[in-house]
Write a protein that holds these residues in place. Structure first.
Motif, PDB file in Angstrom:
ATOM      1  N   MET A   1      96.053   9.586  81.964  1.00 14.14           N
ATOM      2  CA  MET A   1      94.930  10.458  82.360  1.00 14.14           C
ATOM      3  C   MET A   1      93.774  10.281  81.374  1.00 14.14           C
ATOM      4  O   MET A   1      93.967  10.360  80.164  1.00 14.14           O
ATOM      5  CB  MET A   1      95.376  11.917  82.368  1.00 14.14           C
ATOM      6  N   SER A   3      90.682  11.966  79.983  1.00 17.34           N
ATOM      7  CA  SER A   3      90.113  13.315  79.980  1.00 17.34           C
ATOM      8  C   SER A   3      88.783  13.413  79.244  1.00 17.34           C
ATOM      9  O   SER A   3      88.093  14.425  79.344  1.00 17.34           O
ATOM     10  CB  SER A   3      91.105  14.308  79.363  1.00 17.34           C
ATOM     11  N   LEU A  48      83.371  15.144  79.422  1.00 17.66           N
ATOM     12  CA  LEU A  48      84.734  15.473  79.816  1.00 17.66           C
ATOM     13  C   LEU A  48      84.942  14.876  81.201  1.00 17.66           C
ATOM     14  O   LEU A  48      84.013  14.874  82.018  1.00 17.66           O
ATOM     15  CB  LEU A  48      84.930  16.982  79.861  1.00 17.66           C
ATOM     16  N   ARG A  50      87.561  13.853  84.749  1.00 13.17           N
ATOM     17  CA  ARG A  50      88.741  14.059  85.582  1.00 13.17           C
ATOM     18  C   ARG A  50      88.913  12.804  86.422  1.00 13.17           C
ATOM     19  O   ARG A  50      87.995  12.406  87.144  1.00 13.17           O
ATOM     20  CB  ARG A  50      88.561  15.289  86.485  1.00 13.17           C
ATOM     21  N   ARG A  69      84.396  21.731  84.211  1.00 13.60           N
ATOM     22  CA  ARG A  69      85.510  20.910  84.698  1.00 13.60           C
ATOM     23  C   ARG A  69      86.624  21.783  85.269  1.00 13.60           C
ATOM     24  O   ARG A  69      87.231  21.448  86.294  1.00 13.60           O
ATOM     25  CB  ARG A  69      86.068  20.026  83.579  1.00 13.60           C
TER      26      ARG A  69
END
Length: 203
Positions: A1, A3, A48, A50, A69
């Motif tokens: 992931m 981030s 940030l 996603r 977010r």
């Protein structure tokens, strides 16, 4: 992931950034606020992110603030709202206005957002309203030793206003306004109730 990304901006346009991170360019679809906060091309910027994985694509969505977010995650959990629509909603109305519209069940405000019809607006309210009210009234998340006193004061003040005959939505809105405009008054139940009564009377 993935981030978070910190890199040099190589390209910027509304809703899109390209960040050079160690020689690799990452395309990031971003909110309007994130784009507006970005410095000039050639400057370093941190966003940030996603990562949304689909069968035929990997797409990074970028945000300038943690709460933005988090809100993106919440609204895209609603049935029928995909990540690109979620990004459009956040960019069109802004985080604070979106939360307030959902908390107050303001359907006209929500259907004024591109990509949101009446059914989608109603689903957002049904699925998120109680969660947002709890976050706002009780401070959100588990109560800790640091903010437990304030969270308990808000809960006690809410019950006190309801006991005085105010409808729950009116009491919740009054408490939110006090916490937003005069945080010092939320230090204890008595001062919070006293300040909230002024808002409840005029609501």
């Amino acid at each position: 992931m993935i981030s978070l990304l910190r890199g040099v901006i190589r390209f910027k346009a509304p809703y899109q950034l390209v960040l050079d991170v160690g020689g690799t360019g990452y395309e990031v679809l971003c909110t309007l606020e994130t784009y507006e906060r970005a410095p000039a091309i050639g400057k370093e910027y941190e966003v940030l992110t996603r990562l949304i994985v689909r069968e035929d694509s990997l797409t990074l969505f970028g945000f300038s603030r943690m709460d933005e977010r988090a809100l993106f995650d919440q609204i895209t959990s609603v049935s029928g709202i995909g990540p690109k629509t979620g990004l459009s909603i956040l960019s069109s109305i802004g985080s604070d206005q979106l939360r307030e519209a959902i908390r107050s069940s303001d359907i006209p405000a929500l259907i004024g957002v591109p990509g949101v019809g009446r059914k989608t607006a109603e689903r957002m309210i049904v699925e998120l309203r109680d969660k947002f009210l709890k976050e706002e009234t009780l401070g959100g998340g588990p109560v800790t030793s640091v903010d437990g006193g304030k969270s308990q004061s808000r809960a006690d003040a809410l019950q006190a206003l309801i006991a005085l005959g105010y409808a729950r939505p009116v009491a919740e809105k009054a408490i939110r306004m006090v916490v937003r405009d005069d945080p010092a008054s939320s230090a204890n139940t008595e001062s919070l109730v006293r300040a909230a009564l002024k808002h409840a009377v005029t609501s």
